[in-house]
Design an enzyme around this catalytic site. Structure first.
Site, PDB file in Angstrom:
ATOM      1  N   ARG A   1       0.822  -1.222   0.000  1.00  0.00           N
ATOM      2  CA  ARG A   1       0.000   0.000   0.000  1.00  0.00           C
ATOM      3  C   ARG A   1       0.853   1.268   0.000  1.00  0.00           C
ATOM      4  O   ARG A   1       0.439   2.296   0.527  1.00  0.00           O
ATOM      5  CB  ARG A   1      -0.988   0.012   1.172  1.00  0.00           C
ATOM      6  CG  ARG A   1      -1.905  -1.200   1.243  1.00  0.00           C
ATOM      7  CD  ARG A   1      -2.953  -1.265   0.139  1.00  0.00           C
ATOM      8  NE  ARG A   1      -4.051  -0.340   0.304  1.00  0.00           N
ATOM      9  CZ  ARG A   1      -5.220  -0.647   0.862  1.00  0.00           C
ATOM     10  NH1 ARG A   1      -5.451  -1.850   1.298  1.00  0.00           N
ATOM     11  NH2 ARG A   1      -6.183   0.238   0.948  1.00  0.00           N
TER      12      ARG A   1
ATOM     13  N   ARG B   1      -3.314   6.308  -0.126  1.00  0.00           N
ATOM     14  CA  ARG B   1      -3.830   7.318   0.811  1.00  0.00           C
ATOM     15  C   ARG B   1      -2.811   8.001   1.714  1.00  0.00           C
ATOM     16  O   ARG B   1      -3.081   9.075   2.219  1.00  0.00           O
ATOM     17  CB  ARG B   1      -4.935   6.673   1.641  1.00  0.00           C
ATOM     18  CG  ARG B   1      -4.436   5.452   2.404  1.00  0.00           C
ATOM     19  CD  ARG B   1      -5.353   4.253   2.320  1.00  0.00           C
ATOM     20  NE  ARG B   1      -4.544   3.098   2.716  1.00  0.00           N
ATOM     21  CZ  ARG B   1      -4.875   2.159   3.568  1.00  0.00           C
ATOM     22  NH1 ARG B   1      -6.074   2.159   4.096  1.00  0.00           N
ATOM     23  NH2 ARG B   1      -4.050   1.198   3.887  1.00  0.00           N
TER      24      ARG B   1
ATOM     25  N   ASP C   1      -7.156  -2.685  -7.219  1.00  0.00           N
ATOM     26  CA  ASP C   1      -7.772  -3.267  -6.027  1.00  0.00           C
ATOM     27  C   ASP C   1      -8.131  -4.713  -6.339  1.00  0.00           C
ATOM     28  O   ASP C   1      -8.326  -5.075  -7.507  1.00  0.00           O
ATOM     29  CB  ASP C   1      -9.025  -2.492  -5.615  1.00  0.00           C
ATOM     30  CG  ASP C   1      -9.508  -2.941  -4.238  1.00  0.00           C
ATOM     31  OD1 ASP C   1      -8.907  -2.534  -3.233  1.00  0.00           O
ATOM     32  OD2 ASP C   1     -10.471  -3.731  -4.164  1.00  0.00           O
TER      33      ASP C   1
ATOM     34  N   ARG D   1      -6.662  12.126  -6.751  1.00  0.00           N
ATOM     35  CA  ARG D   1      -7.894  11.350  -6.670  1.00  0.00           C
ATOM     36  C   ARG D   1      -9.155  12.192  -6.475  1.00  0.00           C
ATOM     37  O   ARG D   1     -10.274  11.668  -6.580  1.00  0.00           O
ATOM     38  CB  ARG D   1      -7.784  10.339  -5.514  1.00  0.00           C
ATOM     39  CG  ARG D   1      -7.230   8.954  -5.867  1.00  0.00           C
ATOM     40  CD  ARG D   1      -8.203   8.114  -6.692  1.00  0.00           C
ATOM     41  NE  ARG D   1      -9.543   8.123  -6.139  1.00  0.00           N
ATOM     42  CZ  ARG D   1      -9.952   7.408  -5.102  1.00  0.00           C
ATOM     43  NH1 ARG D   1      -9.118   6.593  -4.513  1.00  0.00           N
ATOM     44  NH2 ARG D   1     -11.189   7.489  -4.661  1.00  0.00           N
TER      45      ARG D   1
ATOM     46  N   TYR E   1     -15.544 -11.596   0.814  1.00  0.00           N
ATOM     47  CA  TYR E   1     -16.345 -10.410   0.476  1.00  0.00           C
ATOM     48  C   TYR E   1     -17.629 -10.809  -0.245  1.00  0.00           C
ATOM     49  O   TYR E   1     -18.703 -10.291   0.027  1.00  0.00           O
ATOM     50  CB  TYR E   1     -15.550  -9.452  -0.419  1.00  0.00           C
ATOM     51  CG  TYR E   1     -14.505  -8.643   0.317  1.00  0.00           C
ATOM     52  CD1 TYR E   1     -14.870  -7.657   1.234  1.00  0.00           C
ATOM     53  CD2 TYR E   1     -13.154  -8.847   0.093  1.00  0.00           C
ATOM     54  CE1 TYR E   1     -13.908  -6.910   1.898  1.00  0.00           C
ATOM     55  CE2 TYR E   1     -12.185  -8.108   0.753  1.00  0.00           C
ATOM     56  CZ  TYR E   1     -12.570  -7.140   1.657  1.00  0.00           C
ATOM     57  OH  TYR E   1     -11.624  -6.412   2.320  1.00  0.00           O
TER      58      TYR E   1
HETATM   59  O1  CP3 Z   1      -4.574   3.434  -0.461  1.00  0.00           O
HETATM   60  C1  CP3 Z   1      -5.800   3.448  -0.413  1.00  0.00           C
HETATM   61  O2  CP3 Z   1      -6.504   2.997   0.509  1.00  0.00           O
HETATM   62  C2  CP3 Z   1      -6.580   4.107  -1.513  1.00  0.00           C
HETATM   63  C3  CP3 Z   1      -7.010   3.272  -2.558  1.00  0.00           C
HETATM   64  C4  CP3 Z   1      -7.806   2.050  -2.192  1.00  0.00           C
HETATM   65  C5  CP3 Z   1      -7.341   0.711  -2.414  1.00  0.00           C
HETATM   66  N1  CP3 Z   1      -8.352  -0.133  -2.087  1.00  0.00           N
HETATM   67  C6  CP3 Z   1      -6.041   0.379  -2.980  1.00  0.00           C
HETATM   68  C7  CP3 Z   1      -5.508  -0.985  -2.860  1.00  0.00           C
HETATM   69  C8  CP3 Z   1      -9.113   1.985  -1.681  1.00  0.00           C
HETATM   70  C9  CP3 Z   1      -9.998   3.109  -1.241  1.00  0.00           C
HETATM   71  C10 CP3 Z   1      -9.443   0.598  -1.618  1.00  0.00           C
HETATM   72  C11 CP3 Z   1     -10.756   0.035  -1.224  1.00  0.00           C
HETATM   73  C12 CP3 Z   1     -10.620  -1.171  -0.437  1.00  0.00           C
HETATM   74  N2  CP3 Z   1     -10.561  -2.450  -0.962  1.00  0.00           N
HETATM   75  C13 CP3 Z   1     -10.417  -1.250   0.932  1.00  0.00           C
HETATM   76  C14 CP3 Z   1     -10.319  -0.065   1.853  1.00  0.00           C
HETATM   77  C15 CP3 Z   1     -11.615   0.469   2.296  1.00  0.00           C
HETATM   78  C16 CP3 Z   1     -11.401   1.791   3.026  1.00  0.00           C
HETATM   79  O3  CP3 Z   1     -11.749   2.819   2.469  1.00  0.00           O
HETATM   80  O4  CP3 Z   1     -10.849   1.748   4.133  1.00  0.00           O
HETATM   81  C17 CP3 Z   1     -10.258  -2.613   1.248  1.00  0.00           C
HETATM   82  C18 CP3 Z   1      -9.984  -3.190   2.595  1.00  0.00           C
HETATM   83  C19 CP3 Z   1     -10.343  -3.348   0.021  1.00  0.00           C
HETATM   84  C20 CP3 Z   1     -10.132  -4.782  -0.197  1.00  0.00           C
HETATM   85  C21 CP3 Z   1      -8.680  -5.028  -0.393  1.00  0.00           C
HETATM   86  N3  CP3 Z   1      -7.889  -4.421  -1.352  1.00  0.00           N
HETATM   87  C22 CP3 Z   1      -7.865  -5.968   0.319  1.00  0.00           C
HETATM   88  C23 CP3 Z   1      -8.308  -6.842   1.447  1.00  0.00           C
HETATM   89  C24 CP3 Z   1      -6.582  -5.888  -0.270  1.00  0.00           C
HETATM   90  C25 CP3 Z   1      -5.388  -6.717   0.068  1.00  0.00           C
HETATM   91  C26 CP3 Z   1      -4.379  -6.007   0.873  1.00  0.00           C
HETATM   92  C27 CP3 Z   1      -4.706  -5.790   2.314  1.00  0.00           C
HETATM   93  O5  CP3 Z   1      -4.764  -4.624   2.709  1.00  0.00           O
HETATM   94  O6  CP3 Z   1      -4.857  -6.785   3.040  1.00  0.00           O
HETATM   95  C28 CP3 Z   1      -6.624  -4.901  -1.272  1.00  0.00           C
HETATM   96  C29 CP3 Z   1      -5.495  -4.590  -2.135  1.00  0.00           C
HETATM   97  C30 CP3 Z   1      -5.245  -3.167  -2.476  1.00  0.00           C
HETATM   98  N4  CP3 Z   1      -6.115  -2.139  -2.416  1.00  0.00           N
HETATM   99  C31 CP3 Z   1      -4.031  -2.690  -2.975  1.00  0.00           C
HETATM  100  C32 CP3 Z   1      -4.196  -1.327  -3.226  1.00  0.00           C
HETATM  101  C33 CP3 Z   1      -3.215  -0.334  -3.797  1.00  0.00           C
HETATM  102  C34 CP3 Z   1      -2.888  -3.671  -3.163  1.00  0.00           C
HETATM  103  C35 CP3 Z   1      -1.592  -3.461  -3.535  1.00  0.00           C
HETATM  104  C36 CP3 Z   1      -0.689  -2.724  -2.561  1.00  0.00           C
HETATM  105  O7  CP3 Z   1      -0.112  -3.336  -1.646  1.00  0.00           O
HETATM  106  O8  CP3 Z   1      -0.504  -1.529  -2.766  1.00  0.00           O
END
Ligand code: CP3
Length: 367
Positions: free
Chosen positions: A39, A43, A88, A52, A173
């Site tokens: 990540r 953010r 994502d 964004r 999910y």
């Molecule tokens: O950095 C940010 O949070 C902004 C962009 C964003 C991502 N996903 C990037 C991402 C947002 C808003 C999301 C939505 C989302 N999807 C969430 C967050 C909800 C919130 O607003 O708090 C969640 C938990 C998901 C589902 C998700 N996405 C999981 C469970 C994972 C696996 C990684 C983990 O955190 O366990 C993702 C992968 C993900 N989402 C990456 C990115 C850039 C993966 C690659 C990385 O490591 O950068």
């Protein structure tokens, strides 16, 4: 298994094959321990938040120019040794035609839960994974633009890492229809409808596998599977009812090799999986370790593969001397493994001071 050699233009056949990250994934200890952060794009960066404004998350993920810029931001700012593709885990579901949106502060939300045999059958019959291939064009284009950007940035030495959600995490999910704390609905389906559970996981594996393959073919030099909710399952349940699908996801890219016949490095990151390591063999090159298991202990349990991790994200808010000692401890323990890529034990928290991350990169590089 017959192999498919990546074209000469692929980064693994020129720029990234000798990179620190790819070398460490393949089990050697480069002179400098490489570092990137899960990540890292997103953010925590003000330049990301500025870009964004006014664009929904999933729309941003389908805009190749925006995706490439967001993916490159942390490479420019921190000097990390790899880029992780900005997207994502639910993006391939959306591209396969599943109605999903991301609610800020909540996460992925679907139109309804896939929690009955009929719902699983409708999902699988209504969304054939093959149809994904053409829909993935914006992802391939985002990867190509990122790789071009990396070449301009530092001659392309740094690899782009592709990623996907692991079948269990996607299914957790889908079955609940939204984020849940204990994933009870998914864990119940495993035992109540094992046949339909297997069908659902097989479908998730096909979707994530195609998402990974598109990223590698377009220029990613390694792939990581995010198994974020693996730790909510007993090890025996994971081994029987989930591991075959995780393996199948990797199988989608296992045949892809560079021109020296070496496969694309495969990384499995399962959160809360410390107990699972001794029983799990997904035939990967590197295992991402969360913050709970010390890396030397994890390396013993894992056996051959290299390790990635595992600074506790909670340390990012600590005074520098405390944080520095914790980074040094991770580096020291990482030497017990065949190879070590420094990372956090989970994603960068949103409120992290980006300057702390840059300082960690400098420290790891000078250690
Ligand atoms: O950095 C940010 O949070 C902004 C962009 C964003 C991502 N996903 C990037 C991402 C947002 C808003 C999301 C939505 C989302 N999807 C969430 C967050 C909800 C919130 O607003 O708090 C969640 C938990 C998901 C589902 C998700 N996405 C999981 C469970 C994972 C696996 C990684 C983990 O955190 O366990 C993702 C992968 C993900 N989402 C990456 C990115 C850039 C993966 C690659 C990385 O490591 O950068």
């Amino acid at each position: 298994m017959p192999t498919t050699v990546l074209p000469p233009s692929h980064p693994l056949n020129s720029d990234t094959s000798t990179s620190w990250v790819v070398s460490a994934y393949r089990g050697s200890q480069p002179a400098v321990t490489p570092v990137w952060f899960m990540r890292q794009a997103g953010r925590s960066l003000p330049e990301y938040r500025a870009l964004r404004v006014g664009t929904h998350m999933l729309d941003a993920c389908l805009d190749p120019e925006l995706v490439a810029e967001i993916t490159l931001q942390p490479v420019r700012r921190h000097g990390v040794d790899a880029a992780i593709f900005f997207s994502d885990i639910v993006v391939p579901l959306k591209l396969a035609g599943v109605a999903v949106r991301i609610e800020p502060g909540v996460g992925p939300v679907f139109d309804g839960p896939v929690d009955t045999p009929e719902a699983v059958e409708a999902l699988v019959a209504g969304h054939p994974p093959q149809l994904l291939d053409e829909a993935l064009a914006p992802i391939s284009e985002g990867v190509r633009r990122t790789v071009t950007g990396l070449r301009l940035l530092q001659g392309g030495r740094d690899p782009l890492i592709g990623f996907a959600g692991a079948p269990f995490t996607l299914a957790a999910y889908l079955v609940a229809g939204r984020p849940s704390k204990d994933h009870l609905a998914a864990r119940t389906m495993i035992h109540r409808h094992p046949g339909h559970w297997a069908a659902l996981l097989g479908w998730c594996a096909a979707i994530s596998g195609r998402f990974l393959r598109a990223q590698v073919l377009a220029g990613a030099s390694a792939v990581q599977l995010f198994d974020s909710w693996a730790g909510s399952l007993p090890a025996a349940t994971y081994v029987t009812h989930v591991a075959p699908a995780s393996r199948a996801t990797f199988d989608a890219v296992r045949d892809l090799t560079d021109d020296a016949g070496r496969r694309v490095p495969l990384v499995h990151f399962a959160v809360g999986a410390g107990e699972l390591y001794p029983q799990l063999d997904l035939d990967v090159d590197c295992v991402g370790v969360d913050w709970r298991t010390p890396l030397d202990e994890a390396a013993l349990r894992i056996g051959g593969p290299s390790v990635q991790g595992n600074l506790d994200p909670a340390l990012l808010g600590a005074p520098w001397p405390v944080l520095r000692d914790a980074v040094d401890d991770v580096l020291r323990r990482g030497r017990a493994a065949s190879g070590h890529v420094f990372n956090l034990g989970h994603g960068v928290p949103p409120d992290t001071d980006p300057e702390v991350l840059t300082r960690i990169v400098d420290h790891v590089h000078s250690a």
